[in-house]
Design a protein around this motif. Sequence first.
Motif, PDB file in Angstrom:
ATOM      1  N   PHE A 355       0.837  -1.201   0.069  1.00 20.71           N
ATOM      2  CA  PHE A 355      -0.017  -0.114   0.010  1.00 20.71           C
ATOM      3  C   PHE A 355       0.794   1.323  -0.114  1.00 20.71           C
ATOM      4  O   PHE A 355       0.471   2.366  -0.495  1.00 20.71           O
ATOM      5  CB  PHE A 355      -0.823  -0.014   1.257  1.00 20.71           C
ATOM      6  N   ASN A 356       1.957   1.019   0.754  1.00 22.30           N
ATOM      7  CA  ASN A 356       2.968   2.281   0.810  1.00 22.30           C
ATOM      8  C   ASN A 356       3.429   2.581  -0.582  1.00 22.30           C
ATOM      9  O   ASN A 356       3.430   3.756  -1.151  1.00 22.30           O
ATOM     10  CB  ASN A 356       3.999   2.015   1.769  1.00 22.30           C
ATOM     11  N   SER A 499     -10.449   5.858  -5.787  1.00 21.05           N
ATOM     12  CA  SER A 499      -9.763   5.167  -4.586  1.00 21.05           C
ATOM     13  C   SER A 499      -9.423   5.988  -3.228  1.00 21.05           C
ATOM     14  O   SER A 499      -9.175   7.615  -3.626  1.00 21.05           O
ATOM     15  CB  SER A 499      -8.610   4.399  -4.928  1.00 21.05           C
ATOM     16  N   PHE A 500      -9.708   5.787  -2.322  1.00 13.14           N
ATOM     17  CA  PHE A 500      -9.577   6.693  -1.076  1.00 13.14           C
ATOM     18  C   PHE A 500      -8.402   5.942  -0.010  1.00 13.14           C
ATOM     19  O   PHE A 500      -8.664   4.844   0.293  1.00 13.14           O
ATOM     20  CB  PHE A 500     -11.029   6.992  -0.175  1.00 13.14           C
ATOM     21  N   TYR A 501      -7.567   6.756   0.398  1.00  7.38           N
ATOM     22  CA  TYR A 501      -6.431   6.259   1.111  1.00  7.38           C
ATOM     23  C   TYR A 501      -6.418   7.107   2.509  1.00  7.38           C
ATOM     24  O   TYR A 501      -6.384   8.043   2.643  1.00  7.38           O
ATOM     25  CB  TYR A 501      -5.084   6.348   0.490  1.00  7.38           C
ATOM     26  N   ALA A 505      -1.393   6.016   7.544  1.00  8.37           N
ATOM     27  CA  ALA A 505      -1.158   4.566   7.481  1.00  8.37           C
ATOM     28  C   ALA A 505      -0.846   3.946   6.310  1.00  8.37           C
ATOM     29  O   ALA A 505      -0.579   2.681   6.161  1.00  8.37           O
ATOM     30  CB  ALA A 505      -2.619   4.009   7.901  1.00  8.37           C
ATOM     31  N   ALA A 506      -0.681   4.755   5.136  1.00 10.33           N
ATOM     32  CA  ALA A 506      -0.563   4.103   3.714  1.00 10.33           C
ATOM     33  C   ALA A 506      -1.359   2.982   3.706  1.00 10.33           C
ATOM     34  O   ALA A 506      -0.950   1.881   3.099  1.00 10.33           O
ATOM     35  CB  ALA A 506       1.079   3.780   3.676  1.00 10.33           C
ATOM     36  N   ALA A 507      -2.660   3.181   3.748  1.00  9.28           N
ATOM     37  CA  ALA A 507      -3.564   2.001   3.820  1.00  9.28           C
ATOM     38  C   ALA A 507      -4.756   2.518   2.950  1.00  9.28           C
ATOM     39  O   ALA A 507      -4.967   3.576   3.014  1.00  9.28           O
ATOM     40  CB  ALA A 507      -4.017   1.444   5.045  1.00  9.28           C
ATOM     41  N   LEU A 508      -5.072   1.421   2.124  1.00 10.04           N
ATOM     42  CA  LEU A 508      -6.348   1.696   0.976  1.00 10.04           C
ATOM     43  C   LEU A 508      -7.714   1.653   1.946  1.00 10.04           C
ATOM     44  O   LEU A 508      -7.946   0.858   2.849  1.00 10.04           O
ATOM     45  CB  LEU A 508      -6.465   0.498   0.012  1.00 10.04           C
ATOM     46  N   ILE A 509      -8.433   2.728   1.883  1.00  4.38           N
ATOM     47  CA  ILE A 509      -9.758   2.529   2.821  1.00  4.38           C
ATOM     48  C   ILE A 509     -10.907   2.012   1.777  1.00  4.38           C
ATOM     49  O   ILE A 509     -11.449   1.312   2.469  1.00  4.38           O
ATOM     50  CB  ILE A 509     -10.131   3.991   3.287  1.00  4.38           C
TER      51      ILE A 509
END
Length: 562
Positions: A355-356, A499-501, A505-509
């Motif tokens: 994700f990062n 896409s929303f991040y 946290a470098a994470a995909l929401i």
Amino acid sequence: MSAASCLLTEDQFLCSICLDVLTDPVTIPCGHNFCKSCITEHLETRTMSQCPKCKKPFSIKPELKVNTLLSEMAAQFRQSAQQEASSSSSEQQVSKPGEVPCDVCTGTKLKALKSCLVCLASYCHTHLEPHLTASRLQRHQLMDPVENLESWTCEKHDKLLELFCKNDQMCVCMLCSVTDHRTHDVVPLKEEYGGKKAELGKTEADIQQMIQKRRLKIEEIKQSVELSDKNADREIAEGVQVFSALKERVERSQAELNHTLKEKQRETQKQAEGFIKELQQEISELEKRSSEVEQLSRSEDHLHLLQNFTSLNAAPPTKDWTGVRVHPPSYEGTVVRAVKQLEETLREQMKKLVFNVELERVQQYEVDVTLDPDTAHPCLILSDDGKQVYCGNVKRDLPDNPERFSKCCGVLAKQSVSSGRFYYEVQVKGKTNWDLGVAKESINMEGKILLSPQNGYWTIWLRNENEYKALACPGVRLSLQSGPEKVGVFVDYEEGLVSFYDVDAAALIYSFTSCSFTEKLHLYFGPCPNDGGKNSAPLIISPVNHTDESNPQKFKRIKLNS
């Protein structure tokens, strides 16, 4: 006369039949001039009288009279040409490879000055002289020197190929034009030459244009390869980064496992060494007592034996070692448990690393975004730079505007997009409610609005501090480990992706996929009502904090439609 003649060219004194300087020029009714003998022969070989140049017919054969003025001018022009040729006689050159040599010269061949289409020979200046002075030869057609003069004559009539048949697209002689090509469209060779040369010019221009297009295509392909190389290098670097991190984690887990096993081994060894030390001490004491007992038993002194027997008869204090055991630690399952723990750790770390990397990749499409006050709900307060918005407590009295949200507490950005990819980040820290996403240009902005893809909105929201939801159909409740403080929004218009991040946290929401975009998209911001001050924090459009500034290609800014 000399002043006027210097303005005239050779073409103006050429007969269009023999293509030589006019001799005894006559003018026919249509105004064209020819040698008297040439036009006479031409008219005699035709059943219908017509001009060989413009094809104008004559009802009666014209009476041919020499044009004295034109005759004098042609004579002066011929004389001038002879003088010019004579003045250049001293400048004759030996024929070089690739040049046409004189056909008359013996020994050293001089460079030909002219070729005669009647004699089918090329002449240097000296041997050209008879064609310039002798009246019989002056009627011959001269041209710039060429090789293969035989190709200029008709194989059938042995006449000069001075005409061109447009019907058969071939060169013909004068006799061909009145026999095999009598009904065809025949024009002088010089006239067709001009037309064909113009066509060649156009063809050459077309070819050059095609060449230019292909050169541009080559540059385009080279740029594609260059971009491919850069992308490959980037992927390789990112792959090295990810796998190096994973390798480091595996090595660390292996080291931790080795340390755990060795600790158990050391504890067992320490316990065994303690037992052995105690046993050795007891053995030493027992050996000492054995020696004393043996010595006393050998004594012949009755009194001494009896006096010391009691003290020696009592056994020294010793430990009961019957139940003492050294139990080797159980290593079964240690490696399995360590591998399972490593697997879980790697899964989480890989997810974070991937994700990062993905976040860094989409951040290259960063856009500069500012809010549009003309679309803002009357309760919303915008900063002067158009980067922040929050809901005030008072509804302002603003002029009616069909492009302004009337009930929904939202605002659009000034920018819109209709192709490509774009990314921006919004700080949501301190808020209990918010909406974020994109909306199509034709959305209804009046009255109560239901945020959904069917209504032209692709958004996520927060409600009541910790209730996150993707507003799809139906809505999708989002389980997040922690609430994001900064949200990144990425859109790929052609792929139909939103896409929303969670940036920190470098994470995909969440991602909306397979969207069908057919019109412009606007960036949508919903700070939501103030809620008595609980939700007074603003939504803030933040600049992207790039983690890898070494790659300038990653961070090109994209200009949206304004």
